[in-house]
Design a protein around this motif. Structure first.
Motif, PDB file in Angstrom:
ATOM      1  N   ASP A 113      29.048  19.277  41.119  1.00  0.00           N
ATOM      2  CA  ASP A 113      29.263  20.557  41.812  1.00  0.00           C
ATOM      3  C   ASP A 113      28.683  20.564  43.227  1.00  0.00           C
ATOM      4  O   ASP A 113      29.122  21.336  44.071  1.00  0.00           O
ATOM      5  N   ASP A 160      30.708  20.118  36.030  1.00  0.00           N
ATOM      6  CA  ASP A 160      29.701  21.150  35.766  1.00  0.00           C
ATOM      7  C   ASP A 160      29.941  21.884  34.449  1.00  0.00           C
ATOM      8  O   ASP A 160      29.041  21.992  33.624  1.00  0.00           O
ATOM      9  N   ALA A 215      24.785  24.606  40.565  1.00  0.00           N
ATOM     10  CA  ALA A 215      25.644  24.371  39.406  1.00  0.00           C
ATOM     11  C   ALA A 215      25.154  25.210  38.236  1.00  0.00           C
ATOM     12  O   ALA A 215      23.983  25.592  38.182  1.00  0.00           O
ATOM     13  N   ASP A 254      29.555  28.529  33.110  1.00  0.00           N
ATOM     14  CA  ASP A 254      30.281  28.192  34.344  1.00  0.00           C
ATOM     15  C   ASP A 254      31.640  28.898  34.427  1.00  0.00           C
ATOM     16  O   ASP A 254      32.510  28.461  35.160  1.00  0.00           O
TER      17      ASP A 254
END
Ligand SMILES: [Mn+2]
Length: 315
Positions: free
Chosen positions: A155, A29, A124, A81
């Protein structure tokens, strides 16, 4: 400050010379999100480079590409992320307090950036970036979609985990419909089925190492440096094994422990009901309800005792 798509769009369209930060121990991800973002910025005529504390694992080579990074003094700092600036590793010191835009999907996001586009219901960070690009009316490149699809697939555990929503499937469906020249089957085979010989040996060894506690409700696998050395595997080859800890039919919580230079990385998985993000927060970590983690240092046996006690309290 939390922002929505339109403010994120304004920011992105007006930024220049960006550094895109991903988290340490990169997964599909953050890798996909980082390189998709780079591609989107390129489309808008904005230079950028993706940075990570660790080297991106070889299996993501098709996402990272081999183009040389341009040299420039960054004007824009973006994190993708990355729920906590601590996860930036060596980049925390340089950029930790300077992140202008964070795009994330972790409930546990520490809100460390100036502006945060947080969609905690997204499977994600790549799903958030896809939605943002759609919102911006961009026609994404094939490579960008490969990056985003990989992030969503990895993810969501290939669309199996609880983070998978109807919208996640809709995004994947749209990708498959509009980019029929992408080999999605191959991406999934490479992400989920293909393993190095060492990894196959490691997996069977790890299965033999499962320890059960609390009447089998907690399963722990602990991989020390000695075991890594014995099996000849590098640390990045230990990514993705945490689900092995919740295979047992009675397992509620699984913890995959791996030894690092000066601490132990503990990856939690929940089989169904237990919120492991809450448990990890009591131990200085965080994450998602069903997948979270924390880092502990000290003696391995003491760490296990601490973990067992924390899980006991949550059960
Ligand atoms: Mn993620």
């Amino acid at each position: 400050m939390y922002i929505g798509f339109s403010e994120a769009e304004t920011f992105i369209r007006n930024c220049k010379d960006a550094v895109i930060i991903t988290h340490r121990n990169p997964d599909g991800d953050c890798t996909g999100a980082g390189f998709a973002m780079k591609e989107i910025l390129k489309q808008l005529g904005i230079r950028s480079r993706v940075v990570c504390h660790d080297v991106f694992p070889k299996r993501y080579d098709f996402l990272t590409g081999d183009a040389e990074d341009e040299d420039f003094e960054p004007q824009t700092i973006i994190a993708v992320d990355v729920a906590d600036k601590k996860l930036m590793g060596k980049y925390e010191e340089i950029y930790g307090d300077k992140v202008q835009l964070c795009i994330d999907h972790h409930v546990s996001n520490r809100n460390y950036a100036e502006k945060t586009l947080l969609r905690a219901d997204a499977a994600a960070a790549c799903e958030v970036i896809y939605d943002l690009a759609k919102f911006m009316g961009l026609k994404l490149t094939k490579h960008c979609i490969e990056c985003l699809y990989t992030g969503i697939a990895t993810d969501s555990g290939c669309f199996r985990f609880a983070c998978t929503t109807p919208h996640t499937h809709e995004v994947a469906a749209e990708m498959m419909r509009e980019y029929s020249d992408i080999n999605f089957t191959k991406i999934n085979r490479n992400m989920f089925d293909v393993k190095s010989a060492g990894r196959i040996r490691l997996e069977s060894r790890l299965n033999d190492m499962i320890e059960t506690y609390i009447y089998g409700k907690l399963c722990i696998i602990a991989v020390t440096k000695d075991i890594m050395e014995e099996l000849g595997v590098s640390e990045d080859e230990l990514e993705g094994f945490a689900p092995l800890t919740i295979q047992y039919e009675n397992a509620e919580v699984g913890i995959f422990i791996r030894q690092r230079a000066d601490d132990y990385k503990c990856s939690f998985r929940s089989a169904d009901k237990v919120n492991v993000s809450e448990i990890c927060e009591t131990l200085g970590g965080g994450g998602h309800e069903k997948a979270a983690g924390c880092n502990l240092s000290g003696d391995l046996e003491d760490i296990k005792k601490q973990l067992i006690a924390a899980v006991c309290r949550a059960l």
